[in-house]
Every structure is written in C-alpha cells, then in structure tokens.
Write an enzyme that holds these catalytic residues in place. Sequence first.
Site, PDB file in Angstrom:
ATOM      1  N   ASP A 178     -10.882   2.011  -3.403  1.00 47.92           N
ATOM      2  CA  ASP A 178     -11.498   1.653  -2.122  1.00 47.92           C
ATOM      3  C   ASP A 178     -13.019   1.639  -2.257  1.00 47.92           C
ATOM      4  O   ASP A 178     -13.717   1.137  -1.380  1.00 47.92           O
ATOM      5  CB  ASP A 178     -11.103   2.669  -1.041  1.00 47.92           C
ATOM      6  CG  ASP A 178      -9.757   2.324  -0.407  1.00 47.92           C
ATOM      7  OD1 ASP A 178      -9.193   1.266  -0.749  1.00 47.92           O
ATOM      8  OD2 ASP A 178      -9.274   3.119   0.416  1.00 47.92           O
ATOM      9  N   ASP A 201       0.839  -1.202   0.000  1.00 48.91           N
ATOM     10  CA  ASP A 201       0.000   0.000   0.000  1.00 48.91           C
ATOM     11  C   ASP A 201       0.879   1.258   0.000  1.00 48.91           C
ATOM     12  O   ASP A 201       2.086   1.200   0.317  1.00 48.91           O
ATOM     13  CB  ASP A 201      -0.896  -0.043   1.253  1.00 48.91           C
ATOM     14  CG  ASP A 201      -2.234   0.649   1.052  1.00 48.91           C
ATOM     15  OD1 ASP A 201      -2.362   1.444   0.122  1.00 48.91           O
ATOM     16  OD2 ASP A 201      -3.142   0.394   1.870  1.00 48.91           O
TER      17      ASP A 201
HETATM   18  C1  DGJ Z   1      -5.940   1.715   1.842  1.00 47.18           C
HETATM   19  C2  DGJ Z   1      -6.331   0.521   1.032  1.00 47.18           C
HETATM   20  O1  DGJ Z   1      -6.848   0.954  -0.196  1.00 47.18           O
HETATM   21  C3  DGJ Z   1      -7.335  -0.320   1.799  1.00 47.18           C
HETATM   22  O2  DGJ Z   1      -7.753  -1.402   1.032  1.00 47.18           O
HETATM   23  C4  DGJ Z   1      -6.690  -0.769   3.079  1.00 47.18           C
HETATM   24  O3  DGJ Z   1      -5.639  -1.636   2.799  1.00 47.18           O
HETATM   25  C5  DGJ Z   1      -6.207   0.427   3.883  1.00 47.18           C
HETATM   26  N1  DGJ Z   1      -5.361   1.284   3.092  1.00 47.18           N
HETATM   27  C6  DGJ Z   1      -5.454  -0.003   5.085  1.00 47.18           C
HETATM   28  O4  DGJ Z   1      -4.921   1.045   5.781  1.00 47.18           O
END
Ligand code: DGJ
Length: 749
Positions: free
Chosen positions: A561, A491
């Site tokens: 997301d 991430d």
């Molecule tokens: C952002 C990601 O897009 C989510 O899927 C998740 O992993 C969160 N970060 C976790 O902090």
Amino acid sequence: MKTFPLLKLALLSASAGLAFAVALGSTSGALAQTTAEQTAAQRAAYQPVFRLDGGDMTYAFGVNERGELQQLYWGERIGANDKIAPAKSAPEWASHDSSYTNTPQEYAGWGAGLYQEPALKVTFADGVRDLVLHYVTSTKPDESSVDVVLKDISRAVTVTLHYTIDPGTGVLARSATIVNNEPKPILIEQAAAAGYSLPRGEYTLNYLTGRWAGEWTLNSEPIRPGMKVLESRRGMSGFQSNPWFAIGKDDAGEEHGETWFGALAWSGSWRIAFDKDTLDKVRITGGFNPFDFGYPLKRGEQLETPIFYTGYSHQGYGGASRLLAKFTLAHVLPQAPNPKPRPVIYNSWEATEMNVSEAGQIALAEKAASLGIDRFVMDDGWFGKRKTDHAGLGDWYVDPDKFPHGLKPLIDKVHALKMDFGLWVEPEMVNPDSDLYRKHPEWVLNFPGRPRNEQRTQMVLNLARPDVRAYVFGFLDKLLSENDISFLKWDYNRSWSEPGWDQMPPDEQKKVYVEFIRNLYSILAELRQKHPGVEIESCSSGGGRVELGILRYTDEVWPSDNTDPLDRLTQQDGFTRAYPVQIMLSWVTDSPHWLNNRATSLTYRMLVSMEGSLGIGANLNNWTAEDFSTAKRLIAAYHGVQKTITQGDLYRLISPTNGSEFTATEMVAADKSQAVFFAYVHSTNEGRGFPVLQLKGLDPAATYTLKSIEGKTAPDTPTEASGAWWMNHGIDLMLRGDFQGAAFSLDKK
Ligand code: DGJ
C-alpha cells in the site's frame, strides 16, 4: 506439478544384478503398495544413485547402506560422465550425535536419534512416535521427473517424494505425499515438502521481511551454528517473512559467486528452517508450519505437501533472481509459458476510497482513457452497505444507492472508452455488520464460547467449510457470469486468529490450516477454468500474500500500500530478488505522499512505477493539463518497451539499500535485442555526480542505439556504440538534485 519433457534423469546403480530393479518402471500407485522389507544384504547390493541435471545445476541423491535416502550433491553442473559414488551414511560424532542425525537425509523421519529438523513427525495410534524412513523403490512418471518411495522400517506409512527439474533454469521442484496404510489413524505433527543440505562452509543467508506499508526488506546475515527460522503462523503467507531465500557462499555478491535459492509455494502458515549442525553442514527444511499443526490420516488417506522449489546460480544473487523469475514466468504463472505483458491499469482506491458512485467512476474513467490506460479497476466500496470498513464485507450485491442501475452502465462506458473493466473483492472475509454474518455467524474461524477477535472490524470466513467454499465460489461465479469483468483484485485484509473449525471433531480441527488453502486454490482454479478471460491480482493489504503458491492462480500482485516512490525503489529491489517484474504492480499516486508527506515530481513517480507493471492510482480530478501530457507521453513510451522491462533479465546495477544515494536497474530482452535502464538520484550531496553506469548482459559485438525515454546523458555520449562500449566504457548521465530519475532504451541495430 508442471513437467519438463527434456529432462535427463540418470538412474545409476552401484552394482549389477539388482535386487530391487524389478520395481523400476512400476506405476506410483503400485509402488505405494510395496511394503516388502529389505534385508541388509539386499540393500548392500542395491544402492541406487539418482541424478538430475538442468540449467547450470546438478542435484544428486542416493540410498545409503542402511536404506536411508541421502543427498549427495547440490551445486554447479558436473560432467555428464562423472560418476557419483553411492551414498554412505555419516559417522557418529562421539556419543551424542548419532549417525542418523549426521547423515544429510532427503526426508528424515523423526526417530532413531534425529536431532535435526525432521521432515516428518508422526504419532501412531498406540503412542509410538518413532519414524524411520527407508527407500523402497522409485519410478519415473515421465521423462522429466522421478518419484521415490520411502517407508517406515516396520509400519505401513509411506512417503512418495516427487522431484522435477526444469532443464532450462535448473529449478528443482520437490514435494511429498504421505500415505497411512496402518489400520488405525496416525497424527502428522510436522510435514515438510523437502529437505536440502549444503556441505561445510561459510554462507550468507538473504531473506525478505516486512510489515504493512513496509514490505520487502532485504536482510543479509551469516549462517551461524543453530537454527534460524523464517515462518508465518498467521494462516496466510504474510508480510513479516516471505517464503523465499538466497544463500551465498564465501564472498558471493550481486553478480558473482555461488548462490543457492529457494521458494515455498504455500499461501498458508509455513516454515523454512536453516540449521547449521554440529558438523557445520547446513540443512534447509521447508513446508507446513509445525506450530499448532495436526493432520490426522485414517487408513488409506494421504497428505500432499506444498512444493519447495530450489535452484543454483554461479552468477551471484542477480543470477539467482534471474533464474527464479524466468522459471516463474515459464512454469508457475497461470499464463505460463508466455504470460502477456500486463495491461496498464487505473485504480480508483486512492482517489475515492469507498466513496464510489456511477458518475464519479465514469468521470475518472474518461480521464484515465485519455492517458492511454488499458484497464479501469473499481476498488472497495461498490457492494452491500459498504460506506466504511466497518460494514458490508460478505454481502456481494451491488449497492443500489451508489449504482442504481447496477454495474452495467459503468462497465459499458469503460468499454466504450476502449478499456476493460476490473473489480475489487475480498471473498474470504466478513464484517460482523453484514447480512451474511447475521445469517451465518458459525461460518467464521472461531472457538465456541471464546471471543472472536476483529481486525479492521472483520473476521475470516472459514473457507475449509464446504458450505463457505460453495458460497464464495457461487457469488464470484455469478458476478463474473452476469457482468463483463476482465479482472478481479482479490484482497485479503487480516491475519487469522482463533483458528477453530467447530464443525469438525476436535481431533480434526487443525486440518483447517491445509483445507482452507486447498479450497482457496480450488476456487481460483475453478473460476479461471469457467471464466478463462478473467485475470486476478493477489492483494493482501499490500504484499501480505505473495508466493509461488498463489502465483499459480494469479497474474499479478499488489506489493505494498506504500506507493511513495522513494520507498518503492527499496521495496522493488527486495521484491525482484524473489519474484518477476511482470507481477509487480506499481501505481503512480499523488504527491505529497500520504504516508511520508514526501513531495516528488510526476516524472519521478512515473519512472519508478514504470520499473514494474505500470498503473495509475492518483486522483485524476486534481491533475493539470501538463500532468496529463507527461503521463500520456510516458505511458506510450512504456508500452513500447514494456515486454523488455517486465519479462527481460533484470540487473540491479546500483541497489538503493545500505544508504546508497543512487539506484539503477537494467532489463535486457532474452534475445538481447533491447535493453532498458532506469537511474535515480535520491539526493545529490556535495555535488557528487551520478556514477558512470556500466551496463550488463548486452551482446558485446552488436551495435546498440541509445534513446532517451526521460533524461539526458553527458554531451559527448554516442548514440550508437557496441554492446562492449556500453558495458565497459559505460554511460555518463546528467542526473542531479533531489528525487531525480532518468530512463533510456538501447536497441540492437
Ligand atoms: C487494501 C489494499 O491494499 C488497497 O489497495 C485497497 O484495495 C484496500 N484494501 C481496500 O479496502
């Protein structure tokens, strides 16, 4: 750069008895030394034309009478014996547009009256800022590609342009290596990977924009005189614009018309400029973003640009995206040329957020396994003092409160349940509330004495620093060596600010834009080499880091997301214009959705996610027995047709954009043995039925058997008919209501 052994490269010559022919076949190292000045007479006698053919595309360029390298043709493949005349510079337009600016150069230095976007702009140590690049020589490093060396008319700055064409798709890879052989340093202020030109005409530019939870919006607008810029200044490729475009000529549409497309392989700040010039030609220049750019080169040093890929299709935007997807699968992804279909994953993020524990994860894993899930992924929260997003980033040890026995019991349990195990990491970031930051506050991007802006209460570690690179590689290597982990969700949750590299002298600090990304790539490459079984996902709060640069090292991406299924239909429509379905991870999450509060059925959510690489991200603790049985049945059906869905040719039969009430997509296996199609009605209005669906891409003479994965056809629909029937007569679906979906497969008999 990957190579394509079957390429036919024709090096034609305007005349015999070539003054520079002697240079052909030399090695590129030797060529970089070639500094002999060419006389006007020599140039006139030798104006090579280079021609690259691949797929349905021909690309040609040559040396004009002044010695500049000039594009000659970029479009549909022309006859093998067609002669392309040597380049001739364009005339001056009155007294304001020089011949130099009007000539569609392959890689124009800023100087000599250039008013277009330069490919390269430098300042010499004595203050001179004039750079005029002329052809020196060329070489064929192998059967498939050509390198062309340019040099400034008087100073020892050379640029080697690299060209490689894929014979299958015609996708052309271009990049440049800039070398300073002047005694004193030069400062590179702007460096593109390549410049491309389109002749006078009416064009439409398509590009993708977005924001967090709203990625992959397709924009379409005429290219008008002046400059249109797509870019990121954020140190990352970004949501706001994606480094991809498709340009259609005249009335080009989804399945017809001439289309040119391009994609830049760079995960840092980038820019692509579209410039319709005074004479109505279109110039496309892409590479490092020149904003805040400054890359000094001492004598003997070089700068390598990213790769700018381009291609051509005469089958409209659909044809363009199929070519680029095919190319990405075969030549870009780490598992190219035959990437395995992605495991169906379960991810715990939406179920638990950071509230992870051994017992909680095991309970979810047991439920996930009962669905037929292949991979269980634990998301954020397992390390350091990570109770909220205010702390812990940078401290990559397992939180003993949450996992008193380490990760082993959970990983063993996941394996016993016949799934493999994946883990979330965010290696390039640090929370100020962390042991790492307390120990190494100097490791973040910063300008000394200035505030350090936090976003999501975190800062960016300066990966350009060798010590930071060593730390990041070291903890990841240790994590993968000590635990049986098959997958990392990597991430990256903020854009840069205050991009200082205070370890370096002031005039070298801006190198951070390049060196950070190079170190990111080298860490990913080294990890993959040392742990060859490990797969990686690129995530950046969703789709903030998706381009062909990161995709050389990562197997899939998290597009957004936002997992609301209706929004996802539009996002998937945008995403698949530029990237293959294979890499598009798509989770089924809970309803009503947290973002839109929209309630949808599990079947509908499943079908939308099955259009990509399927995952489940719902809280399984709240599922009913019926939910488990629906998901299990559809996951099994998905596994049966997954390769066609994720690696087949994609046809967007009905796009959800522009207020459409419907969406339909179809994927056809490369050998046409199978097709899968999905259809959705968003909200039936005035009783309107679903349009009769005429499929595409089938073998017209073959017989195909229709099978329902979910949904019904009109009662008189045959179960067996020719490809011609399915494509021309089409299929009448029984699809009405709000948020309804259907999916079918067609198998060749
Ligand atoms: C952002 C990601 O897009 C989510 O899927 C998740 O992993 C969160 N970060 C976790 O902090």
